[in-house]
Motif scaffolding. Structure first.
Motif, PDB file in Angstrom:
ATOM      1  N   LEU A  92       5.776   5.517   4.252  1.00 47.36           N
ATOM      2  CA  LEU A  92       6.185   4.554   5.281  1.00 47.36           C
ATOM      3  C   LEU A  92       7.565   4.948   5.777  1.00 47.36           C
ATOM      4  O   LEU A  92       8.525   4.985   5.011  1.00 47.36           O
TER       5      LEU A  92
ATOM      6  N   VAL B 282       8.749   4.957   0.596  1.00 51.58           N
ATOM      7  CA  VAL B 282       9.303   4.274   1.773  1.00 51.58           C
ATOM      8  C   VAL B 282      10.645   4.904   2.082  1.00 51.58           C
ATOM      9  O   VAL B 282      11.490   5.055   1.194  1.00 51.58           O
TER      10      VAL B 282
ATOM     11  N   THR C 110       3.167   6.329   8.132  1.00 52.16           N
ATOM     12  CA  THR C 110       3.125   5.115   8.950  1.00 52.16           C
ATOM     13  C   THR C 110       4.528   4.862   9.481  1.00 52.16           C
ATOM     14  O   THR C 110       5.465   4.708   8.701  1.00 52.16           O
TER      15      THR C 110
ATOM     16  N   ARG D 110       0.908   8.598   0.962  1.00 50.33           N
ATOM     17  CA  ARG D 110       1.186   7.728   2.111  1.00 50.33           C
ATOM     18  C   ARG D 110       2.675   7.390   2.136  1.00 50.33           C
ATOM     19  O   ARG D 110       3.220   6.879   1.158  1.00 50.33           O
TER      20      ARG D 110
ATOM     21  N   VAL E 291       0.956  -3.401   7.729  1.00 47.41           N
ATOM     22  CA  VAL E 291       0.727  -2.370   6.710  1.00 47.41           C
ATOM     23  C   VAL E 291       0.107  -3.035   5.477  1.00 47.41           C
ATOM     24  O   VAL E 291       0.551  -4.107   5.048  1.00 47.41           O
TER      25      VAL E 291
ATOM     26  N   SER F 275       0.084  -0.175  -0.577  1.00 46.80           N
ATOM     27  CA  SER F 275      -0.613   0.975   0.014  1.00 46.80           C
ATOM     28  C   SER F 275       0.246   2.231   0.134  1.00 46.80           C
ATOM     29  O   SER F 275      -0.267   3.306   0.408  1.00 46.80           O
ATOM     30  N   GLN F 276       1.550   2.141  -0.063  1.00 45.98           N
ATOM     31  CA  GLN F 276       2.445   3.261   0.233  1.00 45.98           C
ATOM     32  C   GLN F 276       3.046   3.871  -1.043  1.00 45.98           C
ATOM     33  O   GLN F 276       3.400   3.148  -1.977  1.00 45.98           O
ATOM     34  N   ASP F 277       3.164   5.218  -1.041  1.00 48.12           N
ATOM     35  CA  ASP F 277       3.727   5.922  -2.194  1.00 48.12           C
ATOM     36  C   ASP F 277       5.235   6.129  -2.065  1.00 48.12           C
ATOM     37  O   ASP F 277       5.919   6.385  -3.053  1.00 48.12           O
TER      38      ASP F 277
END
Ligand SMILES: [Zn+2]
Length: 320
Positions: free
Chosen positions: A125, A187, A154, A123, A179, A183-185
């Motif tokens: 961002l 950015v 995202t 994931r 968001v 949750s994000q791997d």
């Protein structure tokens, strides 16, 4: 002798000060928030005025004694920025801050910003990346390399997202506050932080959404040293309201936010060498002394000896 040196540096620094998209406008009294003593980046201060970026009403870039960020003494109002960016995007062109996607991907590889620790679904961002093409390209390349199987991008920006290149990549648009936490791997915050008046809250949100081990790549102007020597250097207010150098990033990561600084160095040269060799070479030379310093263990911890670099980039990792 000094004036010859100054002329040389002024000429070489010009490529660091070109942003084709910058709309120069004068911001009126009614379009500015009241001056605040608190720093918009750390919420503390005190702040000290350093250089004036506009007259009548006066706006200064002020340095924060606590976090070392430099920010506009008065921020443009939300209503002003909305209409400003509507004009900025009015031409309907490609909406990204860096248009050579593959070159940007290779840079992410070299600086250690890619989520190679992730398997299965990744994931990403894309914070302020226009229509998300940079993150979509990163996602597709990671799939092509066999690192991951699927990716979800995202996009946090004004624009509608571009189409992904394959079915393995999904894209959704969201506000940063929407968001999910941790949750994000990865950015990507390339050329966006300098545009956000309430950067204190934005940075807090970014840390919130990062999974343990996730990485953030951030690139922002670090041009105050240039402006203090060359008065005609354009800090690009009201588009840019912050200036973030290595001192800021070191302190920000040191303050127990659950992140650590993996890399801190002069930012990527925007110009592709093949298309603009002289500009690319001049900008590269201006950044070279600082690149050398941050790679030398004995000098790395000292304040920057050559600060005429125009921009700074970091990779920040969320604690495991
Ligand atoms: Zn501050």
């Amino acid at each position: 002798m000094f004036s010859a040196f100054r002329a040389l540096v002024a000429s070489a620094s010009r490529p660091l000060n070109v942003d084709e998209g910058h709309l120069r406008v004068h911001v009126e009294e009614s379009q500015l928030e009241a001056a605040s003593a608190a720093c918009p980046v750390c919420g503390l201060g005190p702040r000290q005025a350093r250089v004036k970026v506009q007259d009548g009403p006066e706006v200064w870039f002020a340095a924060c004694g606590h976090c070392s960020a430099c920010s506009a003494s008065r921020m443009p109002t939300e209503a002003f920025l909305e209409s400003y960016y509507r004009d900025y995007f009015a031409d309907g062109g490609v909406r990204v801050s860096f248009q050579q996607y593959e070159r940007f991907y290779r840079r992410m590889q070299r600086v250690g910003a890619l989520p190679y620790h992730v398997v299965g679904e990744c994931r990403i961002l894309d914070f302020g990346g226009g229509d998300g093409r940079m993150a979509l390209h990163i996602a597709q390349r990671l799939i092509d390399e066999g690192v991951i199987e699927r990716a979800c991008v995202t996009l946090v920006d004004f624009s509608a997202p571009a189409e992904p290149a394959s079915e393995q990549v999904g894209v959704v648009k969201a506000q940063l506050e929407e968001v999910g936490g941790a949750s994000q791997d990865m950015v990507v915050a390339s050329g966006v932080l300098e545009h956000i008046p309430d950067l204190h809250d934005a940075l807090r949100q970014v840390v919130r959404v990062m999974r343990p081990g996730a990485r953030m790549y951030a690139r922002a102007p670090y041009a105050m040293p240039m402006k203090r020597v060359f008065s005609d250097y354009d800090l690009q207010f009201p588009m840019h309201v912050h200036d973030l150098g290595p001192g800021f990033w070191r302190k920000w990561c040191d303050e127990d936010r659950g992140v650590r600084l993996r890399l801190s160095q002069p930012s990527i040269v925007k110009y592709p060498f093949a298309a603009m060799p002289l500009h690319a070479l001049a900008a590269g030379l201006m950044k070279l002394p600082a690149h050398v310093q941050v790679r030398l263990p004995l000098l790395r911890e000292l304040p920057l000896l050559w600060r005429f670099v125009g921009g700074w980039e970091v990779v920040v990792e969320r604690d495991q």
